[in-house]
Structures are given as structure tokens and as C-alpha cells.
Design a protein around this motif. Structure first.
Motif, short mmCIF file in Angstrom:
data_model
loop_
_atom_site.label_atom_id
_atom_site.label_comp_id
_atom_site.label_asym_id
_atom_site.label_seq_id
_atom_site.Cartn_x
_atom_site.Cartn_y
_atom_site.Cartn_z
N THR A 192 0.83 -1.19 0.00
CA THR A 192 0.00 0.00 0.00
C THR A 192 0.87 1.25 0.00
OG1 THR A 192 -1.62 -1.24 1.29
CG2 THR A 192 -1.90 1.14 1.21
N GLU A 229 -1.15 5.65 3.13
CA GLU A 229 -2.37 4.92 3.44
C GLU A 229 -2.10 3.92 4.57
OE1 GLU A 229 -3.65 3.12 -0.16
OE2 GLU A 229 -4.52 4.96 -0.95
N SER A 272 -6.25 -0.49 -0.28
CA SER A 272 -7.30 0.17 -1.05
C SER A 272 -7.64 -0.58 -2.32
CB SER A 272 -6.88 1.60 -1.39
OG SER A 272 -5.69 1.60 -2.17
N ARG A 317 -5.54 5.85 -7.16
CA ARG A 317 -5.49 4.44 -6.77
C ARG A 317 -5.43 3.52 -7.98
NH1 ARG A 317 -9.10 4.90 -1.19
NH2 ARG A 317 -7.31 5.62 0.04
#
Length: 322
Positions: A29, A33, A37, A125
Motif C-alpha cells: 500500500t 495509506e 485500497s 489508486r
């Protein structure tokens, strides 16, 4: 990006170039974060990636505006949720089938007037997952609420998309937003105007790329979009089927409270009574087939199954596959 983040991996014995390697592992990640996600699922030969667009803080009354506040509050207390405001998850799905890369819904995008800074994360993302916007061949919209189309309205996004991009949406949905009816909703101030403005702008900017269907349309091998109505007149779900495996992306047909109380009216439903009927039919079908379910506003990664529980239903999350 580290080598571990960029190399392809095998999912279900099939190699992918979507950089889905260990997507559920917090070690891959982004540094800013604290939780994953993105999460990968294999449906036969179809590759699926659930991506979080962030969270949308809304009053808890939106979960059931037709229900006694004390009854609603008891459900929230039983679920260890706050009584007044709740972070609604926002999930989208990337599907790869038959050489096509399909984005199912596009997240919230950016609307400074609504002050929702923790949503609208989709573009960055997608980049973190190694998915180039230019690789997307198709977009499927479950409906045209701004938290499903807004990512396509972010400045600069359209210029990065393919000129031959196909956007699949029910004809009834496009027609509805020409003169939308808000008489049966119960939304926070500012949302009706924002929804109307986003849908109008989207129709203007992408009209030439819209591919309209009436009731059902096969987007790619094993990828079928089907209109349900209810939440909006053109609301649709996406059904995936390959090699005996099945998964449904339910959009806004199902919310977290809808398993225990499928008859409760959500504040964003334009026809709440029909939405409740759609929800019961869909959950009944999913419980019978045992197929997997993903929905926009279920807690990320939102992958699970449905069981019948008396007169209601029970959500059965999958065990995460690391």
C-alpha cells in the motif's frame, strides 16, 4: 514503486498485467495509506479488482429515513456504529475479460462545494495499481449519481482516456436525468443540486461515447449489465460469470443495513418502494446461487455472499486471500 509492486503475478493460475500482485497485502500500500485500497478476485477467466474510492461521510438518517429514529439507532448500536454520522464506503471495480479492460463506475471525483476530501481517490489508486486510464476500453455505469460518474469529470481525466472509449449505461437512466425527480428522496442540503449538475455535465461531455441499452447488454465475454430500476429508473447491476464462478456488482441496490432490513428506505433512492423490491429480489437470488457480491457502499473490499436469515438476510464476508 518497488519491484514487488510492478511485477505481474499469477491469480488462479493465470498471469495478469494489471499489477494485482498481493493487492490485499498492506505491505504494497502507498505510504500515506494505513489500510489497503485494492483487492483482487478471480472469477474463472475474468480478473476483478475492487478499488476503494475513499469514504463519504453522511448522516446516519440516510440509511433509513422512513424508520423510527430509535429503531434505526438500535441497529447502529448493535453494529457498533456511531449514532449521527457514518463514513459510507465507495467501491468501484475494474474487470478484465476478452482483451477488454472495463471500469465499473467511476467514483466521486472532486466537488469542493460539498467538502468531501476523503472521497474521490480513484484516479490515484488506479495509478497505484498500475492501471493506465488509456488502457480502459469500456466504462459501465450502474447509474448517474455523482459518486458513480464524478471520477470521469475530474480535470484532465477525459484527455487521458481513449477516444474510442465506450460508456455503457441504461437508456432509462440518461432519460431520467434530463428532468430528474427528487420528490421521494431525503438527502442533505446541496446534494440534489450537485447530483443534477454532475449528471448534466456528464451527459454533455460524454454524449458521443455513450452506448445505451434497454434491459440487458453483454459488454465483454461473461460480463453482462442488467437494468434493475428502483434506486434510479436506470439503475443497473453487473453480472460476471466464467468457469462456473459468478459475481455480481450491485451498485446501490444493496447497503449494509439492507441485509437486516431490506425494506428500509435509503435517502438517495428516487423510488424507495421499488428499490426495496429490487433489493429483496436480488438478495434472494444471490442467496440461492451462492455467488459472490460486491456493492458500492458495503465495507471495503465488499466481497462476500448472502444467506437467508429468517425473514431477512445475512451478509457473509469472504476470508481475505493474501
Amino acid at each position: 514503486m518497488s519491484q514487488a509492486e510492478t511485477k505481474p503475478r499469477r491469480i488462479g493460475q493465470q498471469e495478469t498485467n494489471m499489477s494485482l500482485d498481493n493487492t490485499s497485502n498492506p505491505g504494497t500500500t502507498a505510504r500515506d495509506e494505513l489500510v489497503p485500497s485494492r483487492y483482487a478476485v478471480q472469477i474463472g477467466e475474468i480478473e476483478v479488482l475492487v478499488i476503494s474510492d475513499g469514504v463519504l461521510p453522511l448522516p446516519t438518517a440516510m440509511l433509513a429515513h422512513d424508520t423510527d429514529p430509535a429503531v434505526r439507532g438500535a441497529w447502529l448500536d448493535d453494529m457498533f456504529l456511531p449514532p449521527d454520522a457514518l463514513d459510507w464506503p465507495l467501491n468501484v471495480v475494474v474487470v478484465r475479460s476478452g482483451g477488454q479492460t472495463i471500469l465499473v463506475d467511476a467514483g466521486l471525483g472532486l466537488d469542493p462545494a460539498l467538502n468531501l476530501p476523503r472521497a474521490g481517490q480513484l484516479v490515484k489508486r488506479l495509478e497505484a495499481a498500475g492501471i493506465d486510464l488509456a488502457s480502459v476500453t469500456d466504462v459501465v455505469l450502474t447509474h448517474m449519481h455523482m459518486d458513480h460518474i464524478g471520477g470521469l469529470l475530474v480535470d484532465g481525466v477525459k484527455d487521458r482516456l481513449r477516444p474510442d472509449l465506450r460508456i455503457h449505461v441504461a437508456a432509462a437512466e440518461v432519460k431520467f436525468w434530463e428532468a430528474p425527480d427528487f420528490t421521494h428522496v431525503s438527502m442533505p442540503a446541496g446534494f440534489p443540486d450537485a447530483l443534477r449538475a454532475a449528471a448534466t455535465r456528464f451527459a454533455e461531455e460524454y454524449r458521443g461515447q455513450l452506448r445505451l441499452f434497454d434491459e440487458e447488454h453483454e459488454v465483454a465475454p461473461g460480463v453482462v449489465v442488467r437494468r434493475t430500476g428502483g434506486h434510479t429508473p436506470g439503475h443497473s447491476v453487473v453480472r460476471l460469470a466464467s468457469g462456473g464462478d459468478r459475481l455480481t456488482f450491485a451498485g446501490d441496490a444493496v447497503f449494509a443495513v439492507g441485509f437486516d432490513h431490506p425494506d428500509w428506505h435509503n435517502g438517495f433512492e428516487h423510488d424507495p418502494e421499488e428499490a426495496a423490491r429490487v433489493r429483496v429480489r436480488l438478495l434472494t437470488e444471490l442467496a440461492a446461487t451462492g455467488e459472490q457480491l460486491v456493492a458500492t457502499h458495503l465495507p471495503f473490499p465488499s466481497v462476500g455472499r448472502v444467506a437467508v436469515d429468517g425473514d431477512a438476510f445475512r451478509w457473509v464476508p469472504v476470508f481475505w486471500d493474501y
